[in-house]
Design a protein around this motif. Sequence first.
Motif, short mmCIF file in Angstrom:
data_model
loop_
_atom_site.label_atom_id
_atom_site.label_comp_id
_atom_site.label_asym_id
_atom_site.label_seq_id
_atom_site.Cartn_x
_atom_site.Cartn_y
_atom_site.Cartn_z
N ASN A 163 -33.87 -14.08 -24.01
CA ASN A 163 -34.72 -13.69 -23.05
C ASN A 163 -34.36 -14.41 -21.67
O ASN A 163 -35.20 -14.21 -20.81
N ARG A 164 -33.23 -14.69 -21.51
CA ARG A 164 -32.89 -15.16 -20.05
C ARG A 164 -32.70 -14.13 -19.23
O ARG A 164 -32.11 -13.13 -19.17
N ASN A 165 -33.40 -14.26 -17.93
CA ASN A 165 -33.06 -13.21 -17.05
C ASN A 165 -32.23 -13.73 -16.12
O ASN A 165 -32.39 -14.30 -14.84
N THR A 166 -31.11 -13.66 -16.33
CA THR A 166 -29.66 -14.18 -15.86
C THR A 166 -29.59 -13.50 -14.22
O THR A 166 -29.18 -14.22 -13.47
N LEU A 167 -29.65 -12.11 -14.28
CA LEU A 167 -29.45 -11.59 -12.96
C LEU A 167 -30.39 -12.17 -11.95
O LEU A 167 -30.00 -12.57 -10.89
N GLU A 168 -31.74 -12.54 -12.26
CA GLU A 168 -32.46 -13.14 -11.44
C GLU A 168 -32.04 -14.44 -11.00
O GLU A 168 -32.23 -14.68 -9.78
N LEU A 169 -31.68 -15.36 -12.06
CA LEU A 169 -31.31 -16.57 -11.76
C LEU A 169 -30.06 -16.59 -10.68
O LEU A 169 -30.25 -17.58 -9.77
N ILE A 170 -29.13 -15.59 -10.73
CA ILE A 170 -28.00 -15.65 -9.92
C ILE A 170 -28.38 -15.49 -8.43
O ILE A 170 -28.02 -16.05 -7.70
N GLY A 171 -29.43 -14.47 -8.19
CA GLY A 171 -29.90 -14.19 -6.96
C GLY A 171 -30.71 -15.57 -6.45
O GLY A 171 -30.69 -15.78 -5.22
N GLN A 172 -31.55 -16.22 -7.25
CA GLN A 172 -32.56 -17.37 -6.97
C GLN A 172 -31.31 -18.49 -6.50
O GLN A 172 -31.80 -19.09 -5.39
N ILE A 173 -30.22 -18.54 -6.89
CA ILE A 173 -29.64 -19.55 -6.82
C ILE A 173 -28.60 -19.42 -5.20
O ILE A 173 -28.42 -20.37 -4.41
N GLY A 174 -28.56 -18.30 -4.88
CA GLY A 174 -27.92 -18.05 -3.51
C GLY A 174 -26.68 -17.18 -3.70
O GLY A 174 -26.23 -16.92 -2.48
N PHE A 175 -26.39 -16.65 -4.85
CA PHE A 175 -25.22 -15.96 -4.65
C PHE A 175 -25.58 -14.73 -4.25
O PHE A 175 -26.89 -14.10 -4.48
N GLU A 176 -24.62 -13.72 -3.79
CA GLU A 176 -24.86 -12.26 -3.23
C GLU A 176 -24.38 -11.55 -4.28
O GLU A 176 -23.16 -11.26 -4.39
N VAL A 177 -25.21 -10.79 -4.98
CA VAL A 177 -24.67 -9.77 -6.03
C VAL A 177 -24.35 -8.60 -5.47
O VAL A 177 -24.75 -7.92 -4.37
N ILE A 178 -22.80 -8.16 -5.79
CA ILE A 178 -22.32 -7.12 -5.16
C ILE A 178 -22.19 -5.84 -6.18
O ILE A 178 -21.84 -4.77 -5.77
N ARG A 179 -22.26 -6.20 -7.38
CA ARG A 179 -22.18 -5.09 -8.34
C ARG A 179 -22.73 -5.39 -9.79
O ARG A 179 -22.64 -6.77 -10.36
N VAL A 180 -23.67 -4.61 -10.38
CA VAL A 180 -23.94 -4.82 -11.69
C VAL A 180 -23.77 -3.52 -12.42
O VAL A 180 -23.91 -2.36 -12.07
N GLU A 181 -23.35 -3.73 -13.86
CA GLU A 181 -23.21 -2.76 -14.65
C GLU A 181 -23.69 -2.74 -16.00
O GLU A 181 -23.42 -3.99 -16.43
N GLY A 182 -24.62 -2.15 -16.35
CA GLY A 182 -25.45 -2.22 -17.70
C GLY A 182 -24.80 -1.83 -18.66
O GLY A 182 -24.09 -0.36 -18.56
N TYR A 183 -24.94 -2.16 -20.02
CA TYR A 183 -24.41 -1.59 -21.31
C TYR A 183 -25.49 -1.79 -22.13
O TYR A 183 -26.20 -2.64 -22.01
N ALA A 184 -25.55 -0.93 -23.17
CA ALA A 184 -26.57 -0.94 -24.46
C ALA A 184 -27.96 -0.99 -23.68
O ALA A 184 -28.70 -1.95 -24.11
N ARG A 185 -28.28 -0.03 -22.82
CA ARG A 185 -29.51 0.23 -22.33
C ARG A 185 -29.89 -1.16 -21.45
O ARG A 185 -31.20 -1.69 -21.21
N ASP A 186 -28.85 -1.48 -20.84
CA ASP A 186 -29.05 -2.78 -20.11
C ASP A 186 -29.37 -4.26 -20.51
O ASP A 186 -29.76 -5.11 -19.93
N LEU A 187 -29.02 -4.18 -22.07
CA LEU A 187 -29.10 -5.67 -22.72
C LEU A 187 -28.15 -6.27 -22.13
O LEU A 187 -28.08 -7.62 -22.24
N PHE A 188 -26.87 -5.88 -22.09
CA PHE A 188 -25.69 -6.65 -21.45
C PHE A 188 -25.44 -6.17 -20.06
O PHE A 188 -25.46 -4.88 -19.77
N LEU A 189 -25.14 -7.11 -19.27
CA LEU A 189 -24.73 -6.81 -17.83
C LEU A 189 -23.62 -7.53 -17.67
O LEU A 189 -23.27 -8.76 -17.53
N VAL A 190 -22.71 -6.79 -16.64
CA VAL A 190 -21.60 -7.23 -15.94
C VAL A 190 -22.25 -7.61 -14.67
O VAL A 190 -22.70 -6.67 -13.99
N ILE A 191 -22.03 -8.70 -14.19
CA ILE A 191 -22.38 -9.19 -12.77
C ILE A 191 -21.22 -9.66 -11.88
O ILE A 191 -20.57 -10.58 -12.49
#
Length: 197
Positions: A163-191
């Motif tokens: 249940n970790r919200n990894t995408l949110e964590l990446i943004g909180q730390i200060g990285f600029e997210v440039i691409r997100v691709e979801g798999y298996a109904r967004d259970l898996f993400l390429v960030i």
Amino acid sequence: MCKWFTRLYDTLMEPLERRGFREIRKNLVRKAEGKVLEIGSGTGLNFPFYEKAEQVIAIEPEPLMREKSIPRVTAARVRIEVISAGAEDLPFPDNSFDTVVGTLVLCTIPDSYKAMEEIRRVCKPDGKVLFFEHVRLNHPVLCRLQDWLTPVWKRLCDGCHLNRNTLELIGQIGFEVIRVEGYARDLFLVIEATNKK
């Protein structure tokens, strides 16, 4: 790490690798360039896919995982060094790496926030950060199911948090997210993100 989990890791992962994980890894890892840090390299499943990296330093705290990765280190097309280290206290100077890679690893790190701070510290300004992770679902019922299953899942799968919200964590730390691709109904993400310092 649980010895049974370590011994069976590749066997347990193989059906998922055949059903698409291998291709996802390949497409992500081949984007790594320059001096690369891989977080939690495990048995080296990513090692065959490095093409543009000048050098890869892979950290893996579990001795048996490091040992199992040796054949993949030897067969890799680029120079790879695997060392014992944890992500929460990276033994590298600031701004050491052009790219940081992590696949299916942030779920198992005890202090993922500290690990991400360390990743940001050692990644160069405008460096690339490439992750493939399973994440907390954005669904009112399924996310609660993940919360309910996580305590048992952590014991079975060596500390893995469902249940970790990894995408949110990446943004909180200060990285600029440039691409997100979801798999298996967004259970898996390429960030894919950049380190904006």
